[in-house]
Design a protein around this motif. Structure first.
Motif, PDB file in Angstrom:
ATOM      1  N   UNK A 281       0.742  -1.312   0.172  1.00 54.97           N
ATOM      2  CA  UNK A 281      -0.329   0.042   0.100  1.00 54.97           C
ATOM      3  C   UNK A 281       0.990   1.035  -0.098  1.00 54.97           C
ATOM      4  N   UNK A 282       2.465   1.462   0.563  1.00 58.67           N
ATOM      5  CA  UNK A 282       2.635   2.779   0.790  1.00 58.67           C
ATOM      6  C   UNK A 282       3.369   2.827  -1.018  1.00 58.67           C
ATOM      7  N   UNK A 283       3.543   2.475  -1.210  1.00 59.87           N
ATOM      8  CA  UNK A 283       3.557   2.477  -3.401  1.00 59.87           C
ATOM      9  C   UNK A 283       2.792   3.094  -3.660  1.00 59.87           C
ATOM     10  N   UNK A 284       2.285   3.744  -3.404  1.00 64.57           N
ATOM     11  CA  UNK A 284       0.823   4.165  -3.841  1.00 64.57           C
ATOM     12  C   UNK A 284       1.511   5.870  -3.376  1.00 64.57           C
ATOM     13  N   UNK A 285       1.172   6.579  -4.349  1.00 58.52           N
ATOM     14  CA  UNK A 285       2.028   7.511  -4.514  1.00 58.52           C
ATOM     15  C   UNK A 285       1.686   8.739  -3.681  1.00 58.52           C
ATOM     16  N   UNK A 286      -0.166   8.632  -3.268  1.00 56.95           N
ATOM     17  CA  UNK A 286      -1.032   9.420  -2.816  1.00 56.95           C
ATOM     18  C   UNK A 286      -0.525   9.460  -1.186  1.00 56.95           C
ATOM     19  N   UNK A 287       0.804   8.640  -0.660  1.00 59.36           N
ATOM     20  CA  UNK A 287       0.517   7.866   0.624  1.00 59.36           C
ATOM     21  C   UNK A 287       1.808   8.262   1.173  1.00 59.36           C
ATOM     22  N   UNK A 288       1.701   8.857   2.199  1.00 61.77           N
ATOM     23  CA  UNK A 288       3.174   8.963   2.750  1.00 61.77           C
ATOM     24  C   UNK A 288       3.931   8.235   3.612  1.00 61.77           C
ATOM     25  N   UNK A 289       2.624   7.506   4.691  1.00 60.37           N
ATOM     26  CA  UNK A 289       2.842   6.113   5.588  1.00 60.37           C
ATOM     27  C   UNK A 289       1.616   4.919   5.423  1.00 60.37           C
TER      28      UNK A 289
END
Length: 723
Positions: free
Chosen positions: A302-310
């Motif tokens: 899930x962290x690979x989603x560009x809109x997610x920082x953590x």
């Protein structure tokens, strides 16, 4: 003796690093870490950068003691910000950096972000060169990244060659990218109780997917149930501690037998003796069906989603949920007014690629960084309380103290009236300059329309769609207001495309193209997808009406067009996402021929409403996909409240539509369709007032949207009963 710092003329901290030399053959030096010293990772006279606190055993022993025992120079930066670390690496010409996964993830993200800002061509070239470098490194052991990316690497100094990592598991993708860039990544494994190294990846025999080989003197074994692929890692050797002080109960559980320490970690040893750690025993999540899940594995995906920082995953009420910290910079680049919807769509798209038990059943958005140790490990025992407060609506960040500059800025004649209006408008919520309209105040695409209309009515300010896309905080909103007042010529008053451009009748060439497209759609839908149409007689002959289908696939408009007659189709407008349907000359021509209107509820919801209302004054029908996106699962997802505003503004009746089969034929994860039966089921027309009486929600628009969604979902039962 600690290092000392003083600023140079440019304001950068000037380093005078500690430089203590020891004979590397002395008994004390050899006892520190034989593996590190014997591998000659750093030599006498070279420099190691240590941006970690010394009260942890990993940086204290592996970083400070081992480097000093080698006769190397230990460099400690003046701070832990990116510029400070880069300056220290260049100024001291370091050869080795000893860090944690978070540091290296930030380095990769920073490099890729800088390349992306140079344009799509630069990013494409970089990605291809990096992929080539990684392939050569993995296949033939060739390290050409130092040549390919020499200019890029110069930002870290001209001597840096080794990136040592510990404290937590380094993501394999990040490790290979660093190797592809020309650096050597070395990692190991250990605990405080093991002083701390147990295993290490030797420079010439490193395997990035493992934690390495046991260091000299250390023995490992895995205690696993019969036929289990992994078990608890046990360690024995001279570096293992004797026990916890005055705590016999803890000692009894810490040792399987005299001299064999239970690490509490789960893993396995491969045939070559390399250790692979799969997770922490006490952090393993046991799902209701008995499946075991390692949270770090799911978090990485899930962290690979560009809109997610953590992101952190945890179990709440026996279901897998997540805590999400958005990345404001990535969201601002996307330019959307629907931050929560953007995150939801990205999470659901990623979930579709995971195994069912790895998919989140819910999540909460928070804006504060997740709690971590100094080495970057999540403090998982604190996550349930944070998740509970976030889900309860207590996710607003505490108001930061106002600086003198902020106070003076808010007192400006062009800013103060807007700030006072916002304070009064949201008097029941504690807002600050850092408050997010989308995440803290719940401003969605519909409420952006109301907010921007009020700005215009009260202050004569109209924000462009680009400006709205840049707003992620109250500070950003006020900055855009100030910019619009300062440079009105760069921010035109018009917020929508001129309606007459898309609503005027198309010429004969477009009419011929429309007829050809319609014929192809009918043939395609009837022969390939065996299209079946149910209850079409329920559609009124006269309008205005809005057809409101569910949205599973890019095939939906094609099969819906094929279910209509040619005369009906020519009396119908379609709302199409402008970033797809008007992205190029070919799609613009098709859209013009098919009566498609360019709408973008993310960036310019006002323009979408204007076009919809204007279209229904000219033709009888409008097709509007209320979900605003393709469903990631094939189920009918939430309807956006913008459809309610369209129905109220135009007085049109809604005609629910349910399209089945297109998800199976062409879901979001496929590029090419496959044959599958498709059915289009029409429902009875209904007014906005009737929907408002049936629906659920906090306001009228939400009730209309929820009732319409239920009407569409209920048509699935009609489809099933006639199948």
């Amino acid at each position: 003796m600690p290092p000392w710092h003083c600023p140079d003329r440019a304001g950068n901290p000037r380093l005078a690093p500690v430089h203590i030399r020891h004979n590397r053959n002395t008994e004390g030096g050899a006892a520190l870490s034989p593996a590190l010293l014997s591998e000659h990772i750093i030599a006498e006279g070279e420099s190691m950068l240590l941006p970690l606190p010394l009260h942890h055993t990993y940086p204290f022993t592996v970083g400070m003691l081992a480097s000093l025992a080698s006769g190397a120079t230990l460099v400690m930066p003046g701070g832990v910000t990116g510029p400070q670390i880069l300056h220290a690496a260049r100024a001291a010409r370091v050869v080795v950096i000893l860090g944690v996964p978070g540091l290296y993830r930030a380095i990769v993200n920073g490099i890729e972000g800088g390349i992306a800002r140079r344009g799509s061509l630069a990013r494409a070239a970089f990605d291809r060169l990096l992929a080539l470098s990684i392939w050569l490194r993995r296949t033939f052991g060739l390290r050409i990244g130092g040549i390919l990316f020499a200019r890029l690497r110069a930002a870290f100094g001209d001597r840096l060659r080794v990136l040592g990592c510990g404290g937590a598991k380094l993501d394999l993708e990040v490790a290979w990218k660093l190797e592809g860039l020309g650096w050597q990544v070395l990692s190991g494994y250990g605990l405080t109780e093991t002083a701390p190294i147990l295993t290490f990846n030797p420079p010439h025999r490193a395997r990035l997917d493992s934690e390495g080989l046991p260091i000299p003197g250390v023995r490992l074994r895995v205690e696993a149930p019969a036929a289990a692929p992994y078990g608890e890692i046990l360690a024995s050797g001279p570096s293992i501690f004797d026990g916890y002080l005055d705590n016999p109960a803890a000692n009894a559980s810490a040792f399987a037998e005299p001299g064999w320490f239970r690490t509490g970690d789960l893993g396995y040893l491969d045939r070559d003796g390399y250790l692979h750690v799969v997770g922490r025993a006490n952090e393993t999540l046991v799902l209701p069906d008995g499946k075991k899940l390692f949270p770090e594995d799911v978090e990485t995906r899930y962290a690979a989603i560009p809109f997610i920082k953590e992101i952190a995953v945890l179990l709440q009420e026996n279901t897998l949920v997540g805590l999400v910290v958005p990345d404001p910079d990535a969201i601002r680049v996307e330019g959307t007014a629907r931050v929560e919807a953007l995150l939801r769509e990205a999470i659901e798209a990623t979930a579709a690629t995971l195994r069912p038990h790895e998919r989140l059943s819910g999540y909460a958005i928070v804006q504060e960084p997740l709690p971590r140790t100094h080495l970057g490990k999540l403090k998982r025992h604190l996550l349930p309380d944070i998740y509970g407060r976030a889900r309860a609506g207590q996710r607003q960040r505490p108001a930061a103290e106002m600086t003198a500059d902020d106070t003076a800025w808010l007192a400006r004649a062009d800013i103060k009236p807007i700030w006072d209006w916002l304070l009064a408008r949201y008097a029941d919520q504690r807002i600050s300059l850092d408050t997010s309209p989308q995440l803290d105040l719940g401003v969605d695409s519909l409420q952006w329309i109301e907010l921007t209309l009020e700005l215009h009515d009260r202050f004569g300010i109209r924000l462009s769609e680009a400006a709205i896309g840049r707003i992620l905080s109250i500070r950003n909103l006020l900055e855009e207001v100030a910019r619009q007042q300062l440079e009105p010529e760069r921010h035109p008053v018009q917020t929508a495309p001129a309606p007459e451009q898309w609503l005027t009748p198309a010429g004969p060439g477009y009419a011929l193209l429309a007829m050809m497209l319609y014929g192809m759609s009918v043939i395609f839908a009837r022969l390939v997808f065996r299209l079946k149409v149910l209850d079409k007689q329920l559609v009124p002959a006269g309008g205005p009406i809005v057809l409101t289908p569910n949205h599973n696939s890019y095939l939906d408009p094609i099969v819906l067009a094929a279910s209509l007659g040619w005369g009906e189709l020519r009396s119908t407008y379609w709302a199409g996402w402008s970033r797809i349907m008007f992205a190029g000359p070919v799609t613009r021509a098709i859209s013009r021929a098919a009566n498609v209107l360019p709408v973008d509820p993310d960036r310019n919801p006002g323009a979408a409403l204007l076009l919809a209302t204007s279209a229904l004054k000219i033709k009888d029908r409008l097709v509007w996909f209320p979900e605003g996106r393709r469903s990631p699962t094939g189920e009918v997802t939430e309807f956006l409240p913008g459809i309610a505003l369209v129905l109220e503004q135009t007085g049109a009746r809604a005609v629910p539509l349910y399209i089945s089969g297109t998800f199976e034929a062409l879901p979001r994860t496929r590029l090419l369709p496959r044959p599958h039966r498709v059915t289009v089921t029409f429902g009875s027309p209904v007014t906005a007032d009737a929907l408002a009486e049936r629906g659920e929600g906090s306001d009228r628009h939400a009730r209309i949207a929820s009732a319409l969604r239920k009407a569409v979902a209920d048509l699935a039962k009609v489809r099933d009963s006639t199948a």
